[in-house]
Design an enzyme around this catalytic site. Structure first.
Site, PDB file in Angstrom:
ATOM      1  N   LYS A 160       5.275  -9.648   1.738  1.00  7.71           N
ATOM      2  CA  LYS A 160       4.257 -10.840   1.365  1.00  7.71           C
ATOM      3  C   LYS A 160       3.996 -11.193   3.414  1.00  7.71           C
ATOM      4  O   LYS A 160       5.048 -11.358   3.903  1.00  7.71           O
ATOM      5  CB  LYS A 160       4.581 -12.170   1.611  1.00  7.71           C
ATOM      6  CG  LYS A 160       3.697 -12.864   1.059  1.00  7.71           C
ATOM      7  CD  LYS A 160       3.664 -14.219   0.590  1.00  7.71           C
ATOM      8  CE  LYS A 160       2.608 -14.726   0.604  1.00  7.71           C
ATOM      9  NZ  LYS A 160       2.264 -15.530   1.784  1.00  7.71           N
ATOM     10  N   HIS A 167      -0.810 -16.313   5.633  1.00  9.76           N
ATOM     11  CA  HIS A 167       0.003 -17.405   5.366  1.00  9.76           C
ATOM     12  C   HIS A 167      -0.997 -18.536   5.749  1.00  9.76           C
ATOM     13  O   HIS A 167      -0.506 -19.267   6.377  1.00  9.76           O
ATOM     14  CB  HIS A 167       1.007 -17.625   6.729  1.00  9.76           C
ATOM     15  CG  HIS A 167       2.063 -18.329   6.192  1.00  9.76           C
ATOM     16  ND1 HIS A 167       3.571 -17.210   6.319  1.00  9.76           N
ATOM     17  CD2 HIS A 167       2.356 -19.484   6.084  1.00  9.76           C
ATOM     18  CE1 HIS A 167       4.089 -18.052   6.136  1.00  9.76           C
ATOM     19  NE2 HIS A 167       3.698 -19.580   5.981  1.00  9.76           N
TER      20      HIS A 167
END
Length: 357
Positions: A226, A250
């Site tokens: 991620k 993020h």
């Protein structure tokens, strides 16, 4: 005003302003934070017609996680700052709506209790564990064992935080530590800490693909990466055995000079070329955003801040409203675009809105 934005305003009035700034804020001048949402306005969908799509099936199969729809709960920190039940309420809501929950290293409820809360609602509820790799591999392995023992079905490794993002709102408010009685509970009782003690959440620029390889060597769980924005890194993730790639900046909380996540999605989907699922988070606020992301190559999307809005506004019921609103609005958009399945949304159905580039 959409239902999600109504919940946002209720949450803003409910939560301590310092904690609200922690959730709502981003890095630097918050350009990326704003652009994550604005970016979706640069895309439009070209509907197909007369395709005989009388029945819809929006289910999606992700690594270790069959789900009722392509919207999952992205990992976010410190849910108990939003509501006393914290991650337990989020877990129950996600399970009730058939959504995958990604609970995090920085959860204020231990992973075992989060999974147990989800499984109280649905025995097959899928919970993934978001993991930040620790420079000491024995600490990483201990976290992995906790996630496995709890019943998590996949790991999600955050790779875009070699250092902590500079977030002016938190600096202005002096928000550096959780209030008494709150902690990142998954970081308790790890190797090297005294009994009951807490280990700092790791951030290290020394972490590399070798650490990722070491992680994969100690678990049979599928591992997603991620925080990928660069296409070659997505290809590297697949080469190193990642089970999925999450396109993410993020939530605008790390580097304030990167593109909006959705703008990076097409190139990463092309680089991955269907070898593993590509997911996206950042800026998803309506069903049309979900549809655009799927058309651009995502298998599913994650939502973070809207879940926290729902949690703060109305606990478990608020989170359920967020997930149901996004799922139902997405299904409606899919139908209007002539689709019966997620795969019916294709790249050639996405165009740029006039004047937005």
């Amino acid at each position: 005003m959409t239902a999600l934005h109504t919940l946002r305003e209720t949450a803003r009035r409910t939560v301590d302003p310092v904690y609200w700034d922690f959730v709502a804020g981003g890095a630097g001048e918050e350009r990326v934070l704003a652009d994550n949402e604005r970016a979706f306005d640069r895309y439009a969908l070209l509907p197909r017609v007369l395709r005989g799509a009388a029945r819809r099936d929006i289910r999606v199969d992700l690594p270790g996680a069959p789900a009722a729809g392509p919207v999952l709960v992205a990992p976010t920190a410190f849910h108990r700052l939003m509501h006393p039940d914290g991650e337990r309420a989020t877990a129950r809501a996600a399970a009730a709506e058939g959504a995958v929950l990604v609970t995090g290293t920085a959860a204020t409820v231990p992973v075992g209790e989060v999974v147990a809360a989800a499984r109280e609602i649905a025995a097959g509820a899928a919970v993934w564990f978001q993991l930040t790799l620790h420079p000491r591999r024995e600490v990483t392995e201990a976290l992995v064992r906790r996630a496995e023992d709890a019943g998590c079905t996949a790991l999600v490794v955050t790779v875009d935080a070699p250092v902590f993002g500079r977030r002016p709102r938190d600096l202005r408010n002096g928000f550096t530590d959780l209030p008494p009685g709150y902690a990142a509970e998954n970081m308790r009782d790890l190797p090297g800490a005294p009994p009951g003690g807490l280990t700092d959440i790791p951030m290290s620029p020394a972490i590399s693909w070798q650490d990722f390889d070491a992680l994969r060597a100690v678990t049979a769980l599928p591992v997603l990466v991620k925080g990928v924005l660069y296409p070659a890194d997505a290809s590297l993730a697949v080469a190193h055995g990642a089970a999925g790639v999450v396109v993410s900046n993020h939530g605008g909380r790390q580097c304030d000079t990167v593109p909006a996540a959705v703008d990076c999605l097409p190139a990463i989907a092309e680089a991955v070329a269907g070898r593993v699922p590509v997911l996206l988070d950042g800026g998803v606020r309506r069903g049309g955003d979900v549809a655009v992301a799927l058309a651009l190559g995502a298998a599913a999307v994650g939502v973070g801040r809207p879940v926290l809005w729902g949690l703060a506004a109305d606990g478990e019921a608020g989170v359920r409203r967020v997930l149901a609103e996004l799922r139902d609005d997405y299904a409606h958009t899919l139908t209007l675009c002539g689709g019966a399945r997620n795969a019916d949304l294709t790249r050639d159905m996405v165009v740029r809105r006039s004047g937005t580039w």
